[in-house]
Motif scaffolding. Structure first.
Motif, PDB file in Angstrom:
ATOM      1  N   SER A   1       0.848  -1.187   0.000  1.00 47.46           N
ATOM      2  CA  SER A   1       0.000   0.000   0.000  1.00 47.46           C
ATOM      3  C   SER A   1       0.881   1.232   0.000  1.00 47.46           C
ATOM      4  CB  SER A   1      -0.894   0.003   1.249  1.00 47.46           C
ATOM      5  OG  SER A   1      -1.774   1.109   1.222  1.00 47.46           O
ATOM      6  N   ARG A   2       0.616   2.149  -0.910  1.00 48.43           N
ATOM      7  CA  ARG A   2       1.416   3.379  -0.907  1.00 48.43           C
ATOM      8  C   ARG A   2       0.684   4.495  -0.178  1.00 48.43           C
ATOM      9  NH1 ARG A   2       4.189   5.348  -6.364  1.00 48.43           N
ATOM     10  NH2 ARG A   2       2.259   6.469  -6.744  1.00 48.43           N
ATOM     11  N   SER A   3      -0.608   4.616  -0.424  1.00 50.18           N
ATOM     12  CA  SER A   3      -1.319   5.733   0.222  1.00 50.18           C
ATOM     13  C   SER A   3      -2.273   5.277   1.321  1.00 50.18           C
ATOM     14  CB  SER A   3      -2.047   6.587  -0.819  1.00 50.18           C
ATOM     15  OG  SER A   3      -2.734   5.808  -1.748  1.00 50.18           O
TER      16      SER A   3
ATOM     17  N   THR B   1      -5.169   0.142   0.781  1.00 51.04           N
ATOM     18  CA  THR B   1      -5.077  -1.318   0.829  1.00 51.04           C
ATOM     19  C   THR B   1      -4.716  -1.774   2.239  1.00 51.04           C
ATOM     20  OG1 THR B   1      -4.319  -1.212  -1.464  1.00 51.04           O
ATOM     21  CG2 THR B   1      -4.133  -3.338  -0.362  1.00 51.04           C
TER      22      THR B   1
ATOM     23  N   GLY C   1     -12.146   0.806 -12.528  1.00 47.51           N
ATOM     24  CA  GLY C   1     -10.731   0.956 -12.867  1.00 47.51           C
ATOM     25  C   GLY C   1      -9.943  -0.342 -12.900  1.00 47.51           C
TER      26      GLY C   1
ATOM     27  N   THR D   1      -4.619  -1.588  -7.256  1.00 48.63           N
ATOM     28  CA  THR D   1      -4.648  -1.855  -8.699  1.00 48.63           C
ATOM     29  C   THR D   1      -3.663  -0.936  -9.399  1.00 48.63           C
ATOM     30  OG1 THR D   1      -6.888  -2.724  -8.820  1.00 48.63           O
ATOM     31  CG2 THR D   1      -6.103  -1.558 -10.756  1.00 48.63           C
TER      32      THR D   1
ATOM     33  N   SER E   1      -7.592  -2.262  -4.098  1.00 42.38           N
ATOM     34  CA  SER E   1      -8.142  -0.913  -4.009  1.00 42.38           C
ATOM     35  C   SER E   1      -7.847  -0.194  -5.314  1.00 42.38           C
ATOM     36  CB  SER E   1      -7.491  -0.156  -2.844  1.00 42.38           C
ATOM     37  OG  SER E   1      -7.943   1.182  -2.818  1.00 42.38           O
TER      38      SER E   1
HETATM   39  C1  LIG Z   1       1.031   3.332 -11.419  1.00 41.07           C
HETATM   40  C2  LIG Z   1      -0.384   3.366 -10.943  1.00 41.07           C
HETATM   41  C3  LIG Z   1      -1.367   2.726 -11.681  1.00 41.07           C
HETATM   42  C4  LIG Z   1      -2.694   2.764 -11.284  1.00 41.07           C
HETATM   43  N1  LIG Z   1      -3.638   2.126 -12.021  1.00 41.07           N
HETATM   44  C5  LIG Z   1      -4.941   2.225 -11.671  1.00 41.07           C
HETATM   45  C6  LIG Z   1      -5.946   1.588 -12.455  1.00 41.07           C
HETATM   46  O1  LIG Z   1      -5.679   0.886 -13.429  1.00 41.07           O
HETATM   47  N2  LIG Z   1      -7.243   1.759 -12.090  1.00 41.07           N
HETATM   48  C7  LIG Z   1      -7.600   2.526 -10.982  1.00 41.07           C
HETATM   49  O2  LIG Z   1      -8.792   2.678 -10.716  1.00 41.07           O
HETATM   50  N3  LIG Z   1      -6.649   3.083 -10.202  1.00 41.07           N
HETATM   51  C8  LIG Z   1      -5.342   2.942 -10.510  1.00 41.07           C
HETATM   52  N4  LIG Z   1      -4.379   3.508  -9.721  1.00 41.07           N
HETATM   53  C9  LIG Z   1      -4.789   4.129  -8.428  1.00 41.07           C
HETATM   54  C10 LIG Z   1      -4.628   3.161  -7.247  1.00 41.07           C
HETATM   55  O3  LIG Z   1      -5.076   1.850  -7.553  1.00 41.07           O
HETATM   56  C11 LIG Z   1      -5.466   3.660  -6.059  1.00 41.07           C
HETATM   57  O4  LIG Z   1      -5.059   4.972  -5.741  1.00 41.07           O
HETATM   58  C12 LIG Z   1      -5.360   2.760  -4.849  1.00 41.07           C
HETATM   59  O5  LIG Z   1      -6.458   3.033  -4.003  1.00 41.07           O
HETATM   60  C13 LIG Z   1      -4.051   2.965  -4.062  1.00 41.07           C
HETATM   61  O6  LIG Z   1      -4.013   2.064  -2.980  1.00 41.07           O
HETATM   62  P1  LIG Z   1      -3.088   2.366  -1.691  1.00 41.07           P
HETATM   63  O7  LIG Z   1      -3.702   3.536  -0.960  1.00 41.07           O
HETATM   64  O8  LIG Z   1      -3.169   1.101  -0.891  1.00 41.07           O
HETATM   65  O9  LIG Z   1      -1.702   2.643  -2.182  1.00 41.07           O
HETATM   66  C14 LIG Z   1      -3.049   3.464 -10.090  1.00 41.07           C
HETATM   67  C15 LIG Z   1      -2.044   4.081  -9.326  1.00 41.07           C
HETATM   68  C16 LIG Z   1      -0.730   4.043  -9.751  1.00 41.07           C
HETATM   69  C17 LIG Z   1       0.325   4.732  -8.925  1.00 41.07           C
END
Ligand SMILES: Cc1cc2nc3c(=O)[nH]c(=O)nc-3n(C[C@H](O)[C@H](O)[C@H](O)COP(=O)(O)O)c2cc1C
Length: 206
Positions: free
Chosen positions: A14-16, A19, A123, A82, A117
């Motif tokens: 999870s970056r933000s 997840t 998405g 994702t 997520s």
């Molecule tokens: C490189 C990259 C690709 C991503 N691809 C998608 C995507 O295909 N579809 C989508 O809805 N969000 C996409 N996102 C957004 C992340 O899936 C979304 O912000 C997620 O909630 C982040 O989870 P985290 O808070 O656990 O890091 C992408 C983000 C990044 C950085």
């Protein structure tokens, strides 16, 4: 293989934080089942530049999973944001380091489930969950989604799929995990814990 204190490895990246919040709800579901524990672990980020190897257990923050923790788990709940309809590279990298487990069949007959997520509702949640399932099948794991007996699957206007749980975080990653997503995460955790206990005798025979 004998697992004296059975646990579900809840492995996430999870970056933000979205997840990770889901992973914590899966943990709550697992811990509602007697006789099995949850072990919450993350993986280090990967980089295009060479970095010094970080300690297995960072001084602060979320703990990194070792390969042994995957080897010895009674079941796995794996969660990834994702990334273009697929799991994030740090988790894929971790799984790509598990050839020895595959050769020795360490994960055969153990249950697994996945969660994700996304930023947007359409998405790629299902695509991510289905592609996360593929390496787990190669490992011989028994994949468990979420059954429609969980009413949230029919009622949801946000996350939640039969392939595993999901969360819609929004374009600014500021949408909280809602009640339906939270309930489904707990149900998913409870289910993987009960399945792990039920399947335990199968992999202990080996
Ligand atoms: C490189 C990259 C690709 C991503 N691809 C998608 C995507 O295909 N579809 C989508 O809805 N969000 C996409 N996102 C957004 C992340 O899936 C979304 O912000 C997620 O909630 C982040 O989870 P985290 O808070 O656990 O890091 C992408 C983000 C990044 C950085």
């Amino acid at each position: 293989m004998s697992v004296s204190h059975p646990y579900i490895l809840v492995l996430y990246y999870s970056r933000s934080g979205a997840t990770r919040t889901m992973a914590e709800q899966v943990v709550a579901g697992i811990e509602s089942v007697a006789g099995i524990e949850a072990r919450l672990r993350t993986v280090p980020p990967v980089s295009t530049t060479c970095e010094a190897i970080e300690p297995e257990i960072p001084a602060e923050g979320a703990v990194y999973a070792t390969i042994d923790e995957l080897r010895n788990c009674a079941g796995l709940a794996i969660g990834s944001p994702t990334r273009f309809g697929n799991m994030a590279a740090p988790l894929k990298y971790y799984l790509d380091c598990t050839s020895e487990l595959w050769i020795n069949g360490a994960l055969v007959d153990k249950p697994a489930t996945a969660f994700t997520s996304t930023a947007s509702l359409h998405g790629g949640q299902e695509a991510t969950l289905l592609t996360m399932l593929v390496p787990l099948l190669h490992q011989g794991m028994v994949y468990a989604g979420i059954p429609y007996s969980e009413s949230g699957l029919l009622e949801t206007t946000s996350g939640g799929t039969p392939y595993g749980n999901s969360h819609v975080a929004g374009g600014s990653s500021d949408r909280s995990v809602d009640d339906t997503e939270r309930t489904l995460a707990r149900a998913q955790g409870k289910r993987i814990a009960r399945l792990a206990l039920a399947l335990r005798s199968l992999h202990e025979e080996k």
